[in-house]
Design an enzyme around this catalytic site. Sequence first.
Site, mmCIF file in Angstrom:
data_model
loop_
_atom_site.group_PDB
_atom_site.id
_atom_site.type_symbol
_atom_site.label_atom_id
_atom_site.label_comp_id
_atom_site.label_asym_id
_atom_site.label_seq_id
_atom_site.Cartn_x
_atom_site.Cartn_y
_atom_site.Cartn_z
ATOM 1 N N ARG A 121 0.803 -1.228 0.000
ATOM 2 C CA ARG A 121 0.000 0.000 0.000
ATOM 3 C C ARG A 121 0.836 1.278 0.000
ATOM 4 O O ARG A 121 0.400 2.300 -0.499
ATOM 5 C CB ARG A 121 -0.914 0.041 1.237
ATOM 6 C CG ARG A 121 -1.771 -1.180 1.436
ATOM 7 C CD ARG A 121 -2.861 -1.314 0.421
ATOM 8 N NE ARG A 121 -3.846 -0.262 0.403
ATOM 9 C CZ ARG A 121 -4.841 -0.123 1.257
ATOM 10 N NH1 ARG A 121 -4.969 -0.971 2.251
ATOM 11 N NH2 ARG A 121 -5.724 0.846 1.123
ATOM 12 N N GLN A 127 0.488 2.855 -6.455
ATOM 13 C CA GLN A 127 -0.775 3.551 -6.153
ATOM 14 C C GLN A 127 -1.860 3.311 -7.206
ATOM 15 O O GLN A 127 -3.031 3.159 -6.861
ATOM 16 C CB GLN A 127 -0.529 5.049 -6.005
ATOM 17 C CG GLN A 127 -0.105 5.404 -4.595
ATOM 18 C CD GLN A 127 0.041 6.895 -4.391
ATOM 19 O OE1 GLN A 127 -0.629 7.687 -5.019
ATOM 20 N NE2 GLN A 127 0.952 7.255 -3.515
ATOM 21 N N ASP A 130 -3.704 0.078 -6.604
ATOM 22 C CA ASP A 130 -4.246 -0.151 -5.263
ATOM 23 C C ASP A 130 -5.778 -0.277 -5.290
ATOM 24 O O ASP A 130 -6.510 0.681 -5.031
ATOM 25 C CB ASP A 130 -3.802 0.992 -4.339
ATOM 26 C CG ASP A 130 -4.125 0.718 -2.891
ATOM 27 O OD1 ASP A 130 -4.882 -0.241 -2.629
ATOM 28 O OD2 ASP A 130 -3.646 1.462 -2.026
ATOM 29 N N SER A 133 -7.762 0.465 -2.063
ATOM 30 C CA SER A 133 -8.097 1.878 -1.857
ATOM 31 C C SER A 133 -9.245 2.319 -2.757
ATOM 32 O O SER A 133 -10.171 2.990 -2.301
ATOM 33 C CB SER A 133 -6.885 2.772 -2.152
ATOM 34 O OG SER A 133 -5.963 2.666 -1.106
ATOM 35 N N TYR A 228 -0.805 0.327 8.511
ATOM 36 C CA TYR A 228 -2.015 -0.232 9.109
ATOM 37 C C TYR A 228 -1.977 -0.047 10.624
ATOM 38 O O TYR A 228 -0.959 0.332 11.198
ATOM 39 C CB TYR A 228 -2.129 -1.723 8.793
ATOM 40 C CG TYR A 228 -2.408 -2.012 7.337
ATOM 41 C CD1 TYR A 228 -3.661 -1.777 6.806
ATOM 42 C CD2 TYR A 228 -1.418 -2.516 6.508
ATOM 43 C CE1 TYR A 228 -3.929 -2.040 5.471
ATOM 44 C CE2 TYR A 228 -1.675 -2.788 5.173
ATOM 45 C CZ TYR A 228 -2.937 -2.546 4.660
ATOM 46 O OH TYR A 228 -3.201 -2.801 3.346
HETATM 47 P P1 NAD Z 1 -7.893 -0.390 7.014
HETATM 48 O O1 NAD Z 1 -9.070 -0.689 6.153
HETATM 49 O O2 NAD Z 1 -6.933 -1.474 7.352
HETATM 50 O O3 NAD Z 1 -8.436 0.218 8.403
HETATM 51 C C1 NAD Z 1 -9.263 1.366 8.422
HETATM 52 C C2 NAD Z 1 -8.854 2.239 9.570
HETATM 53 O O4 NAD Z 1 -9.253 1.651 10.807
HETATM 54 C C3 NAD Z 1 -7.359 2.513 9.696
HETATM 55 O O5 NAD Z 1 -7.125 3.897 9.572
HETATM 56 C C4 NAD Z 1 -7.007 1.975 11.075
HETATM 57 O O6 NAD Z 1 -6.001 2.744 11.721
HETATM 58 C C5 NAD Z 1 -8.334 2.073 11.791
HETATM 59 N N1 NAD Z 1 -8.449 1.260 13.018
HETATM 60 C C6 NAD Z 1 -8.014 0.006 13.263
HETATM 61 N N2 NAD Z 1 -8.302 -0.360 14.539
HETATM 62 C C7 NAD Z 1 -8.952 0.678 15.110
HETATM 63 C C8 NAD Z 1 -9.495 0.911 16.402
HETATM 64 N N3 NAD Z 1 -9.427 -0.007 17.367
HETATM 65 N N4 NAD Z 1 -10.077 2.105 16.646
HETATM 66 C C9 NAD Z 1 -10.148 3.065 15.682
HETATM 67 N N5 NAD Z 1 -9.647 2.904 14.450
HETATM 68 C C10 NAD Z 1 -9.050 1.733 14.156
HETATM 69 O O7 NAD Z 1 -7.085 0.843 6.451
HETATM 70 P P2 NAD Z 1 -6.937 1.335 4.945
HETATM 71 O O8 NAD Z 1 -7.975 2.300 4.617
HETATM 72 O O9 NAD Z 1 -6.793 0.119 4.092
HETATM 73 O O10 NAD Z 1 -5.568 2.110 5.028
HETATM 74 C C11 NAD Z 1 -4.430 1.442 5.531
HETATM 75 C C12 NAD Z 1 -3.209 2.300 5.415
HETATM 76 O O11 NAD Z 1 -2.783 2.353 4.089
HETATM 77 C C13 NAD Z 1 -3.396 3.735 5.864
HETATM 78 O O12 NAD Z 1 -2.240 4.106 6.569
HETATM 79 C C14 NAD Z 1 -3.489 4.474 4.589
HETATM 80 O O13 NAD Z 1 -3.089 5.837 4.733
HETATM 81 C C15 NAD Z 1 -2.479 3.684 3.798
HETATM 82 N N6 NAD Z 1 -2.595 3.913 2.382
HETATM 83 C C16 NAD Z 1 -1.536 4.488 1.789
HETATM 84 C C17 NAD Z 1 -1.569 4.742 0.464
HETATM 85 C C18 NAD Z 1 -0.397 5.358 -0.173
HETATM 86 O O14 NAD Z 1 0.525 5.762 0.500
HETATM 87 N N7 NAD Z 1 -0.359 5.451 -1.445
HETATM 88 C C19 NAD Z 1 -2.689 4.394 -0.291
HETATM 89 C C20 NAD Z 1 -3.743 3.786 0.339
HETATM 90 C C21 NAD Z 1 -3.685 3.550 1.696
#
Ligand code: NAD
Length: 384
Positions: A121, A127, A130, A133, A228
């Site tokens: 990710r 990107q 992804d 996302s 994550y």
């Molecule tokens: P995800 O679906 O795994 O989780 C959703 C959210 O739930 C996360 O923000 C996580 O911190 C939160 N969470 C987990 N346990 C929790 C709790 N007990 N209480 C409250 N919140 C809680 O996450 P995602 O949307 O797949 O994103 C994962 C990561 O990937 C993030 O850091 C995102 O910024 C990153 N990401 C980066 C890029 C990039 O850099 N190009 C692109 C997409 C996603």
Amino acid sequence: MKVGVARETAPGERRVALVPEALGKLKTAGLEILVESGAGAGASIPDSAYEEAGASIVKTDALYKEADVILKVAKPSSSEVKKLRSGQAVVGFLQPLIDPKLAAELAKRGVTAISLDAIPRTLSRAQTMDALSSQANVGGYKAVLIAANEFGRYFPLLTTAAGTARPANVLILGIGVAGLQAIGTARRLGAVVKAYDVRPETREQAESLGAQFVKLKTAIDATGAGGYARELTPEERSAQQAELNEVIGTMDIVITTAQVPGRKPPVLVTADAVRRMKPGSVIVDMAASSLGGNCELSKVGETIVTDNTVTIVAPENLPASMPTSASAFYARNISSLLLGMVTDGALTLDFEDEVTKATVIAHGGEVVQEATRKLLDPASGGSA
Ligand code: NAD
């Protein structure tokens, strides 16, 4: 090389792996495109649109017989697995960490399995690939629309000759991709939005979209690997819950999106918290699946109304409920992944490449992805 676009067969799955607009780049790379008849129907894309874009429309048996690579959204069903043959590749959301046995079965059949949910990710080059996302984005948007639809009041502040409507108070739990889109969508509808996450870096992201970050007195930093979150300790969980319950009780709408990779989604809205909510409040639990959800009372695939008239919606596959946009984004993701693995019109896997190493789950008769191998044989961390 022939690339086949399969018609999805999972119940309620209306997306399709490629849309006609995505064909141009693949054809320029020397690929021939076969589309199973009716593959785009769920997303309102007729066979003729694929033909006009240069694809051949084929029946199911011909697709599985002729295609070198099969593109899918959902993982193949057991009857689709039986159609796949040695030397063929399949690309889709194969969920190897949830269903490692599928990876083992594909390996046994000599099929190369490439999983879009294993894309690294945080790698900027990846990107465009992804799909987690792009689909979470669709889900976050749709979750807010569902909440607004179930809610018996306005979202925005409205002053009219017939009276004034107070704005809805919306809480977004989990500020990942889906949560950020949910914040933006709820704000655009005029709601007052609060948001909470266990990764402190999300505070600035939420605030930049106009949400107020909920800061608990008990400071928790549960930043895990790869961007994550990690699972909370029992002490962190109970401290978090007590404070969150108070916030939840004052909300009209709660949208939950929290996930921890490879674990059951954390319960953030307990039955007790639901009891504290006002009549007419709405919860949309985006994390709900057969593994459980973020709301203790969620019933996956169902909408329930509690005794204190709180509506709890637990949709199973939100991206599939907006299939045309979801498919267009997915098509871009899967094309980028595939094109990165094609040289001179043929699939060429370079396991030194970070994306190939992460996403190729089975190849040459073996499960090759380390995390999936460990799940299949924890003792040796080894072979399938
Ligand atoms: P995800 O679906 O795994 O989780 C959703 C959210 O739930 C996360 O923000 C996580 O911190 C939160 N969470 C987990 N346990 C929790 C709790 N007990 N209480 C409250 N919140 C809680 O996450 P995602 O949307 O797949 O994103 C994962 C990561 O990937 C993030 O850091 C995102 O910024 C990153 N990401 C980066 C890029 C990039 O850099 N190009 C692109 C997409 C996603």
